[in-house]
Scaffold this motif. Structure first.
Motif, PDB file in Angstrom:
ATOM      1  N   ASN A  31      11.920  -2.489   1.391  1.00  0.00           N
ATOM      2  CA  ASN A  31      11.931  -2.026   0.004  1.00  0.00           C
ATOM      3  C   ASN A  31      11.788  -3.195  -0.962  1.00  0.00           C
ATOM      4  O   ASN A  31      11.042  -3.125  -1.945  1.00  0.00           O
ATOM      5  CB  ASN A  31      13.221  -1.272  -0.298  1.00  0.00           C
TER       6      ASN A  31
ATOM      7  N   ARG B  62       8.248  -4.921  -0.442  1.00  0.00           N
ATOM      8  CA  ARG B  62       7.201  -4.038  -0.965  1.00  0.00           C
ATOM      9  C   ARG B  62       7.076  -4.192  -2.479  1.00  0.00           C
ATOM     10  O   ARG B  62       5.960  -4.278  -3.027  1.00  0.00           O
ATOM     11  CB  ARG B  62       7.512  -2.586  -0.611  1.00  0.00           C
TER      12      ARG B  62
ATOM     13  N   ARG C  67       3.786  -5.821  -4.304  1.00  0.00           N
ATOM     14  CA  ARG C  67       3.029  -4.947  -5.204  1.00  0.00           C
ATOM     15  C   ARG C  67       2.918  -5.533  -6.606  1.00  0.00           C
ATOM     16  O   ARG C  67       1.869  -5.422  -7.260  1.00  0.00           O
ATOM     17  CB  ARG C  67       3.703  -3.571  -5.266  1.00  0.00           C
TER      18      ARG C  67
ATOM     19  N   PHE D  39       1.529  -2.359   3.032  1.00  0.00           N
ATOM     20  CA  PHE D  39       2.051  -2.540   1.680  1.00  0.00           C
ATOM     21  C   PHE D  39       0.917  -2.858   0.704  1.00  0.00           C
ATOM     22  O   PHE D  39      -0.006  -3.615   1.006  1.00  0.00           O
ATOM     23  CB  PHE D  39       3.075  -3.675   1.645  1.00  0.00           C
TER      24      PHE D  39
END
Length: 458
Positions: free
Chosen positions: A402, A405, A409, A440
């Motif tokens: 989490n 990612r 991003r 991802f």
């Protein structure tokens, strides 16, 4: 005559080390690890018999070094380095005699490991006009530290001072505590006699006295405070204090496992800080006040460029620190490199307040990672500055993914993300990580994701 000429011609064709001038030979000998090795060269040839006595370094590493005889025969009037290792034992009068010898020979560096019980340091050590570097190590009490602290100290050329576990004689650490006027005098008065000091290393087992450091010239400071014995309870909390006033500081390393009162002066020149505050070893009388001291100290680090921070504390104390920190307005506007150890809960706060962050290292940040939440607004550093991210031993895959990612991003200029994992990770687990990470979304097309294995036993 002809034989002598032939021998001279052979010497010119095949020069030996013995043909070098004495000054160069002595310089070469100064690189040998101990004086015992240097003295051993006296058997090489007649010319070498007394060369060792002009070597500027006196380094003793064992009881069979015959120190008294070496000092008696040593000829040089200026000594660069005088060192006694932990393997050398002595009677007190010997230590005083040897250090006094070095001081009288205009010594520049003294490095002594004090292994005797209640050893006595000569007063002349603390008025040496030529000393540039002083290092004192001890695993026992130093009988006259209090006396020196209350006496005259003047080290006009001293630039580096290392004090490793130098403690006043107390009749046993747990038996009684030193009076405040005595404790306050030892380190501050010693520092007051060092007008050009630039580097200070202090390592203490904190029992019954505070650590107070004040100097306008110190640029590099290392403090390690530990408590290996049970301390008595004092209502005024006088003996659990760390007070620092070093306005010229550019580098700070702090390992604090003992104090519950932190007070730092301005750190406007600070460039790099390596901080470990272990609250598990601190029995704070008021957890909230202790948490506030910690956050106020972190606030003092706002001008650093490189920061490593490890806040290893009880969950209750960390909750207090988190609550105080979340309401604090701190801007780390010059921070370019950040390493967080153990606790992840402050990551969002640092990302939001460090607009120029370029390198982020997450080292074993398993605590708080489950509750980590993505910032509502993408931090400025992720959009324009952050280029390198390195994670080491983040054990919870679900919550680690989490976090990673989000960083992948939103990292618009990210160049490299390095996942460092221990060698005991199974190949199936590694394959799972690779597959997950490959899916991802990446904000930066140039970003490389690398998996690096390390030997956990090293």
């Amino acid at each position: 005559m002809e034989v002598a000429k032939q021998y001279s011609r052979r010497r010119r064709r095949n020069p030996s080390i013995s043909d070098l001038p004495d000054s160069i030979l002595c310089h070469i000998l100064s690189f040998l690890p101990t004086t015992k090795n240097t003295v051993a060269t006296s058997i090489l040839a007649r010319r070498w018999r007394y060369l060792w006595s002009y070597v500027p370094n006196l380094i003793f590493d064992s009881d069979d070094d015959n120190i008294d005889r070496v000092l008696l025969l040593h000829k040089l009037q200026t000594i660069d380095t005088f060192r006694l290792s932990e393997n050398v034992t002595w009677l007190d009068h010997k230590l005083e005699k040897w250090i006094s010898f070095a001081v009288n020979r205009n010594v520049r560096t003294i490095d002594v490991c004090i292994s005797g019980i209640a050893s006595v340091l000569p007063r002349c050590l603390f008025t040496c006009k030529t000393l540039v570097f002083l290092r004192l190590d001890s695993f026992d009490e130093v009988a006259n530290v209090e006396e020196i602290g209350s006496g005259f100290v003047f080290l006009p050329l001293l630039k580096k001072l290392h004090l490793n576990f130098i403690h006043p004689e107390s009749g046993g650490y747990v038996k009684r505590h030193l009076p405040p006027d005595c404790v306050d005098g030892y380190l501050p008065r010693l520092l007051s006699g060092c007008p050009v000091l630039e580097e200070l290393v202090v390592r203490l087992n904190v029992y019954f006295y505070p650590c107070k450091i004040s100097s306008p010239t110190i640029k590099r400071l290392t403090i390690e405070l530990r408590c290996e014995y049970e301390k008595p309870y004092f209502e005024d909390n006088y003996y659990d204090r760390l007070e620092i006033n070093t306005p010229a500081l550019v580098y700070l390393q702090l390992i604090d496992c003992a104090t519950q009162y932190l007070k730092f002066g301005a750190l406007n020149s600070l460039f790099e800080a390596d901080i470990c505050i272990n609250g598990y070893a601190v029995e704070a009388q008021d957890d909230f006040i202790y948490a506030r001291y910690v956050v106020e100290f972190i606030d003092k680090l706002r001008n650093v460029k490189c920061l490593k921070i490890d806040l290893l504390n009880h969950a209750k104390i960390m909750d207090y620190i988190d609550s105080v920190f979340s309401t604090w307005t701190i801007s780390f506007h010059t921070l370019t490199k950040l390493e967080l150890v153990y606790d992840c809960r402050f990551l969002s706060k640092f990302l939001e307040s460090a607009h120029n962050l370029e390198t982020l290292i997450l080292n074993e940040v398993w605590y708080g990672i489950e509750g980590w939440m993505e910032p509502q607004q993408v931090p400025t550093c992720l959009l324009s500055r952050l280029r390198i991210i390195k994670t080491v031993d983040i054990l919870s895959y679900k919550y680690k993914f989490n976090l990673l990612r989000c960083l992948l991003r939103n990292g618009q200029v990210l160049e490299r993300m390095e996942i460092v994992y221990p060698d005991f990770i199974k190949s199936e687990q590694k394959m799972y990580m690779l597959q997950e990470m490959s899916l991802f979304e990446r904000g930066s097309r140039a970003c490389e994701v690398a998996f690096v294995q390390y030997n956990h036993k090293l």
